[in-house]
Design a protein around this motif. Structure first.
Motif, PDB file in Angstrom:
ATOM      1  N   SER A   1      42.083  34.166  37.649  1.00 50.48           N
ATOM      2  CA  SER A   1      42.011  33.771  36.237  1.00 50.48           C
ATOM      3  C   SER A   1      42.151  32.262  36.055  1.00 50.48           C
ATOM      4  O   SER A   1      41.780  31.743  35.011  1.00 50.48           O
ATOM      5  CB  SER A   1      43.102  34.482  35.439  1.00 50.48           C
ATOM      6  N   ARG A   2      42.654  31.558  37.052  1.00 42.51           N
ATOM      7  CA  ARG A   2      42.882  30.130  36.920  1.00 42.51           C
ATOM      8  C   ARG A   2      41.899  29.255  37.691  1.00 42.51           C
ATOM      9  O   ARG A   2      41.981  28.045  37.615  1.00 42.51           O
ATOM     10  CB  ARG A   2      44.301  29.790  37.364  1.00 42.51           C
ATOM     11  N   MET A   3      41.010  29.853  38.441  1.00 38.45           N
ATOM     12  CA  MET A   3      40.075  29.040  39.211  1.00 38.45           C
ATOM     13  C   MET A   3      38.655  29.242  38.713  1.00 38.45           C
ATOM     14  O   MET A   3      38.345  30.219  38.040  1.00 38.45           O
ATOM     15  CB  MET A   3      40.178  29.360  40.701  1.00 38.45           C
ATOM     16  N   GLU A   4      37.817  28.288  39.060  1.00 37.36           N
ATOM     17  CA  GLU A   4      36.413  28.365  38.685  1.00 37.36           C
ATOM     18  C   GLU A   4      35.755  29.524  39.430  1.00 37.36           C
ATOM     19  O   GLU A   4      35.996  29.703  40.621  1.00 37.36           O
ATOM     20  CB  GLU A   4      35.755  27.045  39.066  1.00 37.36           C
ATOM     21  N   PRO A   5      34.933  30.325  38.770  1.00 38.68           N
ATOM     22  CA  PRO A   5      34.332  31.486  39.438  1.00 38.68           C
ATOM     23  C   PRO A   5      33.455  31.077  40.619  1.00 38.68           C
ATOM     24  O   PRO A   5      32.679  30.134  40.538  1.00 38.68           O
ATOM     25  CB  PRO A   5      33.490  32.145  38.353  1.00 38.68           C
ATOM     26  N   ARG A   6      33.597  31.796  41.696  1.00 37.22           N
ATOM     27  CA  ARG A   6      32.760  31.584  42.867  1.00 37.22           C
ATOM     28  C   ARG A   6      31.407  32.239  42.625  1.00 37.22           C
ATOM     29  O   ARG A   6      31.258  33.046  41.703  1.00 37.22           O
ATOM     30  CB  ARG A   6      33.419  32.206  44.097  1.00 37.22           C
ATOM     31  N   PRO A   7      30.411  31.920  43.451  1.00 39.39           N
ATOM     32  CA  PRO A   7      29.112  32.585  43.265  1.00 39.39           C
ATOM     33  C   PRO A   7      29.205  34.108  43.380  1.00 39.39           C
ATOM     34  O   PRO A   7      28.459  34.824  42.717  1.00 39.39           O
ATOM     35  CB  PRO A   7      28.262  32.008  44.397  1.00 39.39           C
TER      36      PRO A   7
ATOM     37  N   LEU B   1      51.495  43.539  45.043  1.00 42.48           N
ATOM     38  CA  LEU B   1      51.726  42.111  45.188  1.00 42.48           C
ATOM     39  C   LEU B   1      50.414  41.364  45.410  1.00 42.48           C
ATOM     40  O   LEU B   1      50.147  40.347  44.756  1.00 42.48           O
ATOM     41  CB  LEU B   1      52.680  41.861  46.361  1.00 42.48           C
ATOM     42  N   VAL B   2      49.573  41.872  46.295  1.00 43.39           N
ATOM     43  CA  VAL B   2      48.291  41.222  46.577  1.00 43.39           C
ATOM     44  C   VAL B   2      47.389  41.282  45.348  1.00 43.39           C
ATOM     45  O   VAL B   2      46.671  40.316  45.036  1.00 43.39           O
ATOM     46  CB  VAL B   2      47.621  41.859  47.809  1.00 43.39           C
ATOM     47  N   THR B   3      47.409  42.398  44.621  1.00 41.51           N
ATOM     48  CA  THR B   3      46.595  42.526  43.416  1.00 41.51           C
ATOM     49  C   THR B   3      46.977  41.479  42.376  1.00 41.51           C
ATOM     50  O   THR B   3      46.110  40.801  41.818  1.00 41.51           O
ATOM     51  CB  THR B   3      46.761  43.933  42.805  1.00 41.51           C
ATOM     52  N   PHE B   4      48.267  41.340  42.124  1.00 38.07           N
ATOM     53  CA  PHE B   4      48.708  40.350  41.136  1.00 38.07           C
ATOM     54  C   PHE B   4      48.443  38.924  41.609  1.00 38.07           C
ATOM     55  O   PHE B   4      48.071  38.057  40.812  1.00 38.07           O
ATOM     56  CB  PHE B   4      50.184  40.530  40.795  1.00 38.07           C
ATOM     57  N   TYR B   5      48.597  38.659  42.876  1.00 43.11           N
ATOM     58  CA  TYR B   5      48.331  37.321  43.399  1.00 43.11           C
ATOM     59  C   TYR B   5      46.860  36.959  43.224  1.00 43.11           C
ATOM     60  O   TYR B   5      46.537  35.878  42.725  1.00 43.11           O
ATOM     61  CB  TYR B   5      48.730  37.247  44.881  1.00 43.11           C
ATOM     62  N   LEU B   6      45.971  37.853  43.651  1.00 39.13           N
ATOM     63  CA  LEU B   6      44.549  37.563  43.525  1.00 39.13           C
ATOM     64  C   LEU B   6      44.113  37.503  42.063  1.00 39.13           C
ATOM     65  O   LEU B   6      43.298  36.660  41.686  1.00 39.13           O
ATOM     66  CB  LEU B   6      43.735  38.611  44.274  1.00 39.13           C
ATOM     67  N   GLY B   7      44.646  38.392  41.242  1.00 36.82           N
ATOM     68  CA  GLY B   7      44.310  38.357  39.818  1.00 36.82           C
ATOM     69  C   GLY B   7      44.808  37.103  39.135  1.00 36.82           C
ATOM     70  O   GLY B   7      44.114  36.524  38.285  1.00 36.82           O
TER      71      GLY B   7
ATOM     72  N   GLU C   1      37.959  41.005  44.766  1.00 35.98           N
ATOM     73  CA  GLU C   1      39.050  41.347  45.680  1.00 35.98           C
ATOM     74  C   GLU C   1      40.246  41.903  44.926  1.00 35.98           C
ATOM     75  O   GLU C   1      40.915  42.834  45.385  1.00 35.98           O
ATOM     76  CB  GLU C   1      39.481  40.126  46.498  1.00 35.98           C
ATOM     77  N   ALA C   2      40.526  41.352  43.753  1.00 42.60           N
ATOM     78  CA  ALA C   2      41.635  41.863  42.942  1.00 42.60           C
ATOM     79  C   ALA C   2      41.363  43.301  42.508  1.00 42.60           C
ATOM     80  O   ALA C   2      42.275  44.137  42.499  1.00 42.60           O
ATOM     81  CB  ALA C   2      41.861  40.967  41.727  1.00 42.60           C
ATOM     82  N   TRP C   3      40.114  43.584  42.172  1.00 46.35           N
ATOM     83  CA  TRP C   3      39.761  44.958  41.789  1.00 46.35           C
ATOM     84  C   TRP C   3      39.906  45.920  42.969  1.00 46.35           C
ATOM     85  O   TRP C   3      40.367  47.051  42.817  1.00 46.35           O
ATOM     86  CB  TRP C   3      38.338  45.013  41.241  1.00 46.35           C
TER      87      TRP C   3
END
Length: 131
Positions: A54-60, A44-50, A4-6
């Motif tokens: 980077s701080r959460m465990e990767p989802r499937p 803003l949305v890009t930086f929020y999602l990025g 989503e960040a991409w």
């Protein structure tokens, strides 16, 4: 969340390229300011999602070695059907129509709107779906 960040990063780059082009081609200050705000919102949305990716465990969805079974299980809470959004929309249309017809209809619509909005907000505190 990395995907989503991409996606929002690509949208940000697109709006960043389109905004000055639009200004030079049209010279329209209204559309240009709307595109600038769109660019800032996408940033803003890009930086929020990025930041959160980077701080959460990767989802499937974010892992390349994930299997379909990794995404199995409970996905979250999805509310059942509700009639309250319909009543809120009807009272809002009554208020808007009241501006055209007469202010007395605005007052009636606002009163009914308070009831409808209260019902929508508190629908999970009573009745069949109470928590």
């Amino acid at each position: 969340m990395k995907s989503e960040a991409w996606i929002f990063g690509i949208c940000t780059a697109f709006f960043l390229l389109v905004t000055p082009s639009y200004w030079f081609i049209t010279g329209d200050p209204t559309g240009t300011s709307a595109l600038v705000m769109t660019t800032l919102l996408a940033t803003l949305v890009t930086f929020y999602l990025g930041f959160h990716a980077s701080r959460m465990e990767p989802r499937p969805e974010d892992r390349k070695d994930a299997e379909i079974a990794d995404g199995a299980g409970e996905l979250g809470f999805f509310p059942p059907y509700s009639w309250w959004p319909l009543w809120c929309a009807l009272t809002f249309s009554l208020v808007v129509l009241g501006v055209v017809i007469g202010w007395w209809l605005v007052i009636i619509g606002a009163g009914l709107g308070v009831v409808a909005l209260t019902g929508w907000v508190f629908e999970y505190y009573r009745g069949e779906h109470a928590h």
